[in-house]
Design a protein around this motif. Structure first.
Motif, short mmCIF file in Angstrom:
data_model
loop_
_atom_site.label_atom_id
_atom_site.label_comp_id
_atom_site.label_asym_id
_atom_site.label_seq_id
_atom_site.Cartn_x
_atom_site.Cartn_y
_atom_site.Cartn_z
N GLY A 86 48.89 48.97 43.54
CA GLY A 86 49.18 50.19 42.78
C GLY A 86 48.90 49.97 41.31
N TRP A 87 49.42 50.86 40.48
CA TRP A 87 49.12 50.84 39.04
C TRP A 87 49.62 49.59 38.33
CZ3 TRP A 87 45.53 53.84 37.14
CH2 TRP A 87 45.21 55.00 37.81
N ASP A 88 50.61 48.90 38.89
CA ASP A 88 51.14 47.70 38.24
C ASP A 88 50.38 46.43 38.61
OD1 ASP A 88 53.11 49.12 36.92
OD2 ASP A 88 54.57 48.86 38.54
N HIS A 89 49.53 46.51 39.64
CA HIS A 89 48.79 45.32 40.07
C HIS A 89 47.51 45.74 40.76
CE1 HIS A 89 48.36 41.58 42.72
NE2 HIS A 89 47.92 41.29 41.51
N TYR A 90 46.40 45.69 40.01
CA TYR A 90 45.11 46.06 40.59
C TYR A 90 43.96 45.43 39.79
CZ TYR A 90 44.31 49.68 36.96
OH TYR A 90 44.09 50.35 35.78
N ALA A 91 42.80 45.32 40.43
CA ALA A 91 41.59 44.85 39.76
C ALA A 91 41.17 45.96 38.80
CB ALA A 91 40.50 44.54 40.76
N ASP A 92 41.18 45.65 37.50
CA ASP A 92 40.96 46.72 36.52
C ASP A 92 39.67 46.59 35.71
OD1 ASP A 92 41.87 44.58 34.96
OD2 ASP A 92 42.98 45.89 33.59
N ALA A 93 38.86 45.54 35.96
CA ALA A 93 37.59 45.42 35.24
C ALA A 93 36.75 44.28 35.81
CB ALA A 93 37.84 45.17 33.75
N TRP A 94 35.47 44.33 35.51
CA TRP A 94 34.59 43.18 35.69
C TRP A 94 33.62 43.18 34.52
CZ3 TRP A 94 29.45 44.38 36.21
CH2 TRP A 94 29.10 45.59 36.79
N ARG A 95 33.06 42.01 34.23
CA ARG A 95 32.15 41.92 33.08
C ARG A 95 30.99 40.99 33.35
NH1 ARG A 95 35.83 38.69 28.58
NH2 ARG A 95 36.24 36.82 29.83
N VAL A 96 29.95 41.20 32.55
CA VAL A 96 28.75 40.37 32.58
C VAL A 96 28.83 39.45 31.38
CG1 VAL A 96 26.22 40.35 32.54
CG2 VAL A 96 27.44 42.28 33.61
N LEU A 97 28.69 38.15 31.63
CA LEU A 97 28.73 37.13 30.59
C LEU A 97 27.40 36.38 30.56
CD1 LEU A 97 32.15 35.51 31.56
CD2 LEU A 97 31.78 37.21 29.76
N ASP A 98 27.02 35.88 29.39
CA ASP A 98 25.89 34.95 29.37
C ASP A 98 26.40 33.60 29.87
OD1 ASP A 98 27.13 33.63 27.19
OD2 ASP A 98 25.79 34.53 25.71
N MET A 99 25.54 32.63 29.96
CA MET A 99 25.92 31.34 30.53
C MET A 99 26.80 30.51 29.58
SD MET A 99 24.98 31.62 33.55
CE MET A 99 25.34 29.98 34.15
N GLN A 100 26.96 30.96 28.34
CA GLN A 100 27.87 30.31 27.40
C GLN A 100 29.25 30.98 27.41
OE1 GLN A 100 24.53 31.14 26.36
NE2 GLN A 100 24.14 29.09 27.17
N GLY A 101 29.40 32.04 28.20
CA GLY A 101 30.67 32.73 28.31
C GLY A 101 30.85 33.90 27.36
N ASN A 102 29.79 34.30 26.68
CA ASN A 102 29.86 35.45 25.78
C ASN A 102 29.70 36.75 26.56
OD1 ASN A 102 29.92 33.84 23.30
ND2 ASN A 102 27.82 33.32 23.87
#
Length: 116
Positions: A46-62
């Motif tokens: 529910g709203w208190d516990h859920y997957a809320d994003a994903w991101r693309v990073l370069d290989m240095q973690g930026n």
């Protein structure tokens, strides 16, 4: 005493839950930009516990790009969401995809994607 321990366990349970997992990533080039289709598994409650994003990073973690997820996916597991128009630095051959959940934060493990 048992009630106190039980209450602490219930409060801490979401923090102890497994982080969101990246099940699959499709990276599709379109001219100078990329579209990423990311499939995630996570035991959203529910709203208190859920997957809320994903991101693309370069290989240095930026961070290059982020896809915020607007709501829980309690009844839709795994689920796939996409992000278009991602511009990668010239010569990029690999990126990392990392998922986040509320309240746990970013999964320390990222998925490496080789671009073709």
């Amino acid at each position: 005493m048992k009630n106190v321990i039980f209450a602490l366990f219930v409060v801490a349970a979401p923090a102890l839950a497994e982080p969101p997992q990246i099940d699959n990533v499709k990276a599709i080039r379109s001219g100078d930009t990329w579209r990423f289709e990311v499939t995630i598994s996570h035991p959203d409650t529910g709203w208190d516990h859920y997957a809320d994003a994903w991101r693309v990073l370069d290989m240095q973690g930026n961070q290059i790009a982020i896809r915020e997820l607007a709501h829980p996916h309690v009844q839709e597991q795994p689920f796939t969401r996409s992000l278009s128009g991602v511009r990668l630095p010239e010569g990029t051959t690999q990126v990392q995809i990392q998922a986040r959940d509320l309240p746990g934060g970013w999964n320390p493990t990222a998925t490496i994607v080789t671009l073709r």
